[in-house]
Design a protein around this motif. Structure first.
Motif, PDB file in Angstrom:
ATOM      1  N   ASP A  44     -10.443  52.439   1.712  1.00  0.00           N
ATOM      2  CA  ASP A  44      -9.083  51.869   1.637  1.00  0.00           C
ATOM      3  C   ASP A  44      -9.085  50.463   2.258  1.00  0.00           C
ATOM      4  OD1 ASP A  44      -8.624  51.865   4.395  1.00  0.00           O
ATOM      5  OD2 ASP A  44      -7.329  53.616   4.391  1.00  0.00           O
ATOM      6  N   PHE A  46      -7.654  49.118   4.723  1.00  0.00           N
ATOM      7  CA  PHE A  46      -7.743  49.059   6.186  1.00  0.00           C
ATOM      8  C   PHE A  46      -9.217  49.004   6.619  1.00  0.00           C
ATOM      9  CE2 PHE A  46      -8.348  51.380  10.182  1.00  0.00           C
ATOM     10  CZ  PHE A  46      -7.526  50.671  11.042  1.00  0.00           C
ATOM     11  N   TYR A  47     -10.019  49.906   6.062  1.00  0.00           N
ATOM     12  CA  TYR A  47     -11.436  49.935   6.465  1.00  0.00           C
ATOM     13  C   TYR A  47     -12.241  48.798   5.823  1.00  0.00           C
ATOM     14  CZ  TYR A  47     -10.406  54.433   8.603  1.00  0.00           C
ATOM     15  OH  TYR A  47      -9.878  55.425   9.393  1.00  0.00           O
ATOM     16  N   ASP A 123     -10.809  53.148  15.403  1.00  0.00           N
ATOM     17  CA  ASP A 123      -9.583  53.577  14.707  1.00  0.00           C
ATOM     18  C   ASP A 123      -9.124  54.989  15.077  1.00  0.00           C
ATOM     19  OD1 ASP A 123      -7.413  53.662  12.828  1.00  0.00           O
ATOM     20  OD2 ASP A 123      -8.704  54.847  11.537  1.00  0.00           O
ATOM     21  N   THR A 124     -10.040  55.958  15.084  1.00  0.00           N
ATOM     22  CA  THR A 124      -9.673  57.330  15.451  1.00  0.00           C
ATOM     23  C   THR A 124     -10.616  57.784  16.559  1.00  0.00           C
ATOM     24  OG1 THR A 124     -11.111  58.087  13.703  1.00  0.00           O
ATOM     25  CG2 THR A 124      -8.769  58.020  13.183  1.00  0.00           C
ATOM     26  N   SER A 180      -5.238  59.244  14.876  1.00  0.00           N
ATOM     27  CA  SER A 180      -4.377  58.076  14.627  1.00  0.00           C
ATOM     28  C   SER A 180      -2.973  58.507  14.195  1.00  0.00           C
ATOM     29  CB  SER A 180      -5.016  57.182  13.555  1.00  0.00           C
ATOM     30  OG  SER A 180      -5.314  57.957  12.395  1.00  0.00           O
ATOM     31  N   ARG A 184       0.847  58.606  16.026  1.00  0.00           N
ATOM     32  CA  ARG A 184       2.030  57.919  15.463  1.00  0.00           C
ATOM     33  C   ARG A 184       3.214  58.880  15.382  1.00  0.00           C
ATOM     34  NH1 ARG A 184      -1.931  55.188  10.875  1.00  0.00           N
ATOM     35  NH2 ARG A 184      -3.317  54.384  12.500  1.00  0.00           N
ATOM     36  N   ASN A 234       0.856  56.099   7.433  1.00  0.00           N
ATOM     37  CA  ASN A 234      -0.308  55.256   7.120  1.00  0.00           C
ATOM     38  C   ASN A 234      -0.125  54.672   5.724  1.00  0.00           C
ATOM     39  OD1 ASN A 234      -1.179  57.178   5.227  1.00  0.00           O
ATOM     40  ND2 ASN A 234      -3.312  56.929   5.801  1.00  0.00           N
ATOM     41  N   LEU A 235      -1.131  54.004   5.271  1.00  0.00           N
ATOM     42  CA  LEU A 235      -1.035  53.275   4.012  1.00  0.00           C
ATOM     43  C   LEU A 235      -0.581  54.157   2.833  1.00  0.00           C
ATOM     44  CD1 LEU A 235      -3.608  50.592   3.336  1.00  0.00           C
ATOM     45  CD2 LEU A 235      -2.885  51.959   1.430  1.00  0.00           C
ATOM     46  N   ASP A 260       0.807  50.097   8.093  1.00  0.00           N
ATOM     47  CA  ASP A 260      -0.339  49.499   7.390  1.00  0.00           C
ATOM     48  C   ASP A 260       0.098  48.482   6.339  1.00  0.00           C
ATOM     49  OD1 ASP A 260      -2.571  50.625   8.704  1.00  0.00           O
ATOM     50  OD2 ASP A 260      -2.291  52.505   7.625  1.00  0.00           O
ATOM     51  N   GLN A 280      -1.720  46.910  11.640  1.00  0.00           N
ATOM     52  CA  GLN A 280      -2.765  47.039  12.666  1.00  0.00           C
ATOM     53  C   GLN A 280      -3.702  45.836  12.545  1.00  0.00           C
ATOM     54  OE1 GLN A 280      -4.201  51.202  13.428  1.00  0.00           O
ATOM     55  NE2 GLN A 280      -3.758  51.418  11.242  1.00  0.00           N
TER      56      GLN A 280
HETATM   57  O1  T6T Z   1      -3.833  53.885   8.909  1.00  0.00           O
HETATM   58  C1  T6T Z   1      -5.176  53.645   8.650  1.00  0.00           C
HETATM   59  C2  T6T Z   1      -5.986  54.253   9.756  1.00  0.00           C
HETATM   60  O2  T6T Z   1      -5.550  53.743  10.989  1.00  0.00           O
HETATM   61  C3  T6T Z   1      -5.825  55.767   9.740  1.00  0.00           C
HETATM   62  O3  T6T Z   1      -6.609  56.355  10.736  1.00  0.00           O
HETATM   63  C4  T6T Z   1      -6.163  56.330   8.377  1.00  0.00           C
HETATM   64  O4  T6T Z   1      -5.404  55.669   7.397  1.00  0.00           O
HETATM   65  C5  T6T Z   1      -5.568  54.268   7.318  1.00  0.00           C
HETATM   66  O5  T6T Z   1      -6.907  53.984   7.033  1.00  0.00           O
HETATM   67  C6  T6T Z   1      -4.713  53.695   6.198  1.00  0.00           C
HETATM   68  O6  T6T Z   1      -4.986  54.318   4.967  1.00  0.00           O
END
Ligand code: T6T
Length: 330
Positions: A44, A46-47, A123-124, A180, A184, A234-235, A260, A280
């Motif tokens: 995705d 984000f990564y 991230d996690t 994550s 939230r 999230n996204l 996101d 983020q």
């Molecule tokens: O929100 C991010 C990430 O921080 C979360 O851990 C998993 O979803 C995302 O990658 C967004 O799709």
């Protein structure tokens, strides 16, 4: 004639020296034998942004970066086999990983750690994320990522303000066992406690499938037609919830607080169909992870147990500000 020849030679030498200097400026630092593997959570934006930060910092420091195949779906059953197959190729000193569950990744990562590979979670995190206290999941050197609980609390306060501090709200999230989004949701619930006239009517888990998020949100809107606000954690939760609100013809009437900053979400915000978005800093998370990893591996520098870059809010007031552009996941 001789003078002319001399001039040509001087010119040639000057040109070749400046060409070398220019090339030097463009060159990446020399590889010093450190190899760091990046294992993302899922394919995705984000990564992808995090990968960019990792690769650029790696090039700057001369760290050899390996990026594992991006999992096509979220979850340990997809992530662990990719991780194990990539590490089996050998030569990895450190893994930067976004564990796709708080518990299921402990044992596979511990096995790799026991083979001498250092771990940083990005991230996690594993367990409750406190690696400073001895536990079966405290072997990673650090968690580098967002303060999700704080973000959730701030999200609740902003959404409350947008709906006049009263009414029903709904959450669409991905998983109940991923640090994550768990953070939230927890923060959002805590934030809502300050508003006695607001009620959380439901939470659904879409397992990172956008269409499921749309269907679930439509279901929630049918069940409680007086929902005034939605939080997408999230996204894919956000994009799915947004699609549901558009399909239900409720854009503007139901306030959307999203997490996101994908291009689609920011475009919807520009059109006034989304009200708020928390961005983020995935590029920074990746870059910091390589920087700390390098310092640890090359000089034994102790890494703080938590490294937390901040986040930014997009709203209708700043969404067109060129200064905000760098926070969009591109
Ligand atoms: O929100 C991010 C990430 O921080 C979360 O851990 C998993 O979803 C995302 O990658 C967004 O799709």
């Amino acid at each position: 004639m001789k003078k002319g020849l001399l001039l040509v030679m001087v010119l040639l030498i000057t040109f070749s020296m400046s060409a070398q200097l220019f090339a030097g400026g463009q060159q990446e630092a020399e590889d010093d034998g450190i190899t760091i593997l990046f294992m993302p959570g899922v394919a995705d934006p984000f990564y992808y942004m995090m990968e960019k930060g990792i690769r650029e910092k790696g090039a700057e420091l001369g760290v050899n970066i390996i990026v594992a195949e991006f999992p096509k779906a979220w979850g340990p059953e997809v992530q662990v086999p990719i991780l194990e197959a990539t590490v089996a190729q050998g030569g990895i000193d450190m893994i930067l990983i976004a564990p796709t569950a708080i518990d299921a990744l402990i044992s596979p990562l511990k096995k790799l750690y026991d083979q001498g590979i250092e771990i940083i979670t990005v991230d996690t995190f594993l367990g409750n994320g406190d690696y400073s206290v001895d536990s079966d999941y405290s072997f990673p050197l650090s968690y580098i990522g967002s303060d999700n609980e704080k973000g959730g609390r701030e999200m609740a306060a902003h959404l409350a303000e947008m709906v006049g501090e009263k009414g029903k709200v709904y959450i669409n999230s991905t998983n109940p066992d991923v640090s994550s989004v768990m953070g939230r949701v927890k923060g959002f619930k805590e934030g809502l406690e300050a508003f006695p006239d607001m009620e959380l009517v439901g939470i659904d888990y879409n397992m990172d499938v956008q269409q499921k998020a749309t269907d679930q949100t439509l279901g929630a809107l049918q069940k409680d037609p007086d929902i005034v606000g939605i939080f997408g954690t999230n996204l894919y939760s956000s994009q799915g919830a947004y699609q549901a609100v558009v399909n239900a013809g409720l854009s503007g009437a139901v306030k959307l607080a999203t997490w996101d900053a994908s291009v689609d979400i920011i475009n919807a915000l520009k059109k006034g169909q989304i009200d708020l978005c928390l961005a983020q800093k995935p590029y920074e998370i990746g870059s910091l992870a390589v920087e700390w990893g390098y310092k640890f591996l090359s000089a034994g520098t102790k890494i703080p147990a938590k490294v937390i870059p901040g986040f930014e809010f997009f709203n209708e007031g700043n969404v067109n500000d060129p200064e905000m552009d760098k926070f969009i996941y591109k």
